[in-house]
Scaffold this active site. Structure first.
Site, PDB file in Angstrom:
ATOM      1  N   CYS A  78       0.826  -1.206   0.000  1.00 11.52           N
ATOM      2  CA  CYS A  78       0.000   0.000   0.000  1.00 11.52           C
ATOM      3  C   CYS A  78       0.866   1.264   0.000  1.00 11.52           C
ATOM      4  O   CYS A  78       1.431   1.618  -1.028  1.00 11.52           O
ATOM      5  CB  CYS A  78      -0.986  -0.053   1.164  1.00 11.52           C
ATOM      6  SG  CYS A  78      -2.377   1.068   1.000  1.00 11.52           S
ATOM      7  N   ILE A 133      -7.284  -0.890   1.592  1.00 10.33           N
ATOM      8  CA  ILE A 133      -7.609   0.219   2.488  1.00 10.33           C
ATOM      9  C   ILE A 133      -6.962   1.475   1.917  1.00 10.33           C
ATOM     10  O   ILE A 133      -5.736   1.589   1.919  1.00 10.33           O
ATOM     11  CB  ILE A 133      -7.090  -0.048   3.921  1.00 10.33           C
ATOM     12  CG1 ILE A 133      -7.648  -1.368   4.463  1.00 10.33           C
ATOM     13  CG2 ILE A 133      -7.430   1.133   4.833  1.00 10.33           C
ATOM     14  CD1 ILE A 133      -7.011  -1.827   5.760  1.00 10.33           C
ATOM     15  N   HIS A 169      -3.223  -5.448   1.511  1.00  8.08           N
ATOM     16  CA  HIS A 169      -2.595  -5.715   2.814  1.00  8.08           C
ATOM     17  C   HIS A 169      -2.659  -7.203   3.183  1.00  8.08           C
ATOM     18  O   HIS A 169      -3.556  -7.620   3.913  1.00  8.08           O
ATOM     19  CB  HIS A 169      -3.309  -4.916   3.910  1.00  8.08           C
ATOM     20  CG  HIS A 169      -3.090  -3.456   3.852  1.00  8.08           C
ATOM     21  ND1 HIS A 169      -2.064  -2.834   4.521  1.00  8.08           N
ATOM     22  CD2 HIS A 169      -3.766  -2.483   3.202  1.00  8.08           C
ATOM     23  CE1 HIS A 169      -2.121  -1.533   4.293  1.00  8.08           C
ATOM     24  NE2 HIS A 169      -3.147  -1.291   3.492  1.00  8.08           N
ATOM     25  N   GLU A 171      -0.846  -8.734   5.252  1.00  9.41           N
ATOM     26  CA  GLU A 171      -0.529  -8.880   6.677  1.00  9.41           C
ATOM     27  C   GLU A 171      -1.776  -8.840   7.555  1.00  9.41           C
ATOM     28  O   GLU A 171      -1.723  -9.185   8.740  1.00  9.41           O
ATOM     29  CB  GLU A 171       0.477  -7.809   7.118  1.00  9.41           C
ATOM     30  CG  GLU A 171      -0.067  -6.412   7.288  1.00  9.41           C
ATOM     31  CD  GLU A 171      -0.268  -5.633   5.993  1.00  9.41           C
ATOM     32  OE1 GLU A 171      -0.609  -4.439   6.097  1.00  9.41           O
ATOM     33  OE2 GLU A 171      -0.104  -6.191   4.887  1.00  9.41           O
TER      34      GLU A 171
END
Length: 191
Positions: A78, A133, A169, A171
């Site tokens: 990101c 996001i 993302h 993670e």
């Protein structure tokens, strides 16, 4: 083998946990000297202008660019993708310019517009849950860049030599495959 995670700003803890979940040692990188202790580096999501401003102030920006250009494997998610990109279309800011991509910041909307999507990734045997996001969108890429995954005809995971980026993302999921892919890149570098 030690995988560094930039602790300047952003969601570095989640990457640290993912690396440790895979049985590898992680190290939070906050100074130029810390780069000497790691075999690869993850630049997390967060706020790219803040990351760059702090990196420049503490002397990490130029040192990191030099290390990447000399082969250090790096993975940006990101905001990390923006930090590594060659060109940012809609916001004038400096970047490391180590992957030949052109990006548009926040192209997938604001925080309230966050979403997830099951995506196909080259080399993965089943779809991956990608969480977006305030994600950047890749609008252009050079001939040396390998597109590993797309969404709506835009790349969302790309690699150029020792540089890996995702606009999503990984993670924030329980799926370790993207981090495993990066760890394999680091292992190749160490040979």
């Amino acid at each position: 083998m030690i995988i560094g995670v930039s602790g300047i700003q952003g969601d570095f803890r989640e990457h640290k946990w993912m690396i440790e979940k895979l049985g590898h040692e992680s190290y939070v990188v906050r100074t130029p000297e810390d780069l000497e202790k790691v075999d690869g580096l993850i630049i997390p999501g967060g706020e790219s202008t803040t990351m760059i401003r702090i990196m420049k102030r503490i002397g990490l920006f130029e040192k990191l660019k030099e290390k990447i250009l000399n082969g250090l494997p790096v993975y940006g998610t990101c905001a990390g993708l923006i930090v590594l990109a060659k060109e940012i279309e809609n916001y004038p800011q400096e970047s490391l310019g180590v992957i030949d991509i052109k990006v548009m910041r926040n192209a997938y909307g604001r925080q309230v517009d966050s979403f997830d999507e099951m995506v196909e990734i080259k080399g993965f045997n089943k779809p991956f849950k990608a969480i977006f996001i305030r994600a950047p969108r890749v609008d252009g890429w050079g001939p040396e860049v390998d597109v590993l995954s797309t969404l709506d005809n835009h790349p969302i995971m790309l690699r150029q030599k020792n540089v890996l980026v995702t606009s999503f993302h990984p993670e924030l999921t329980d799926d370790t495959r993207v981090h495993e892919y990066f760890i394999k890149m680091v292992e190749e570098y160490r040979k």
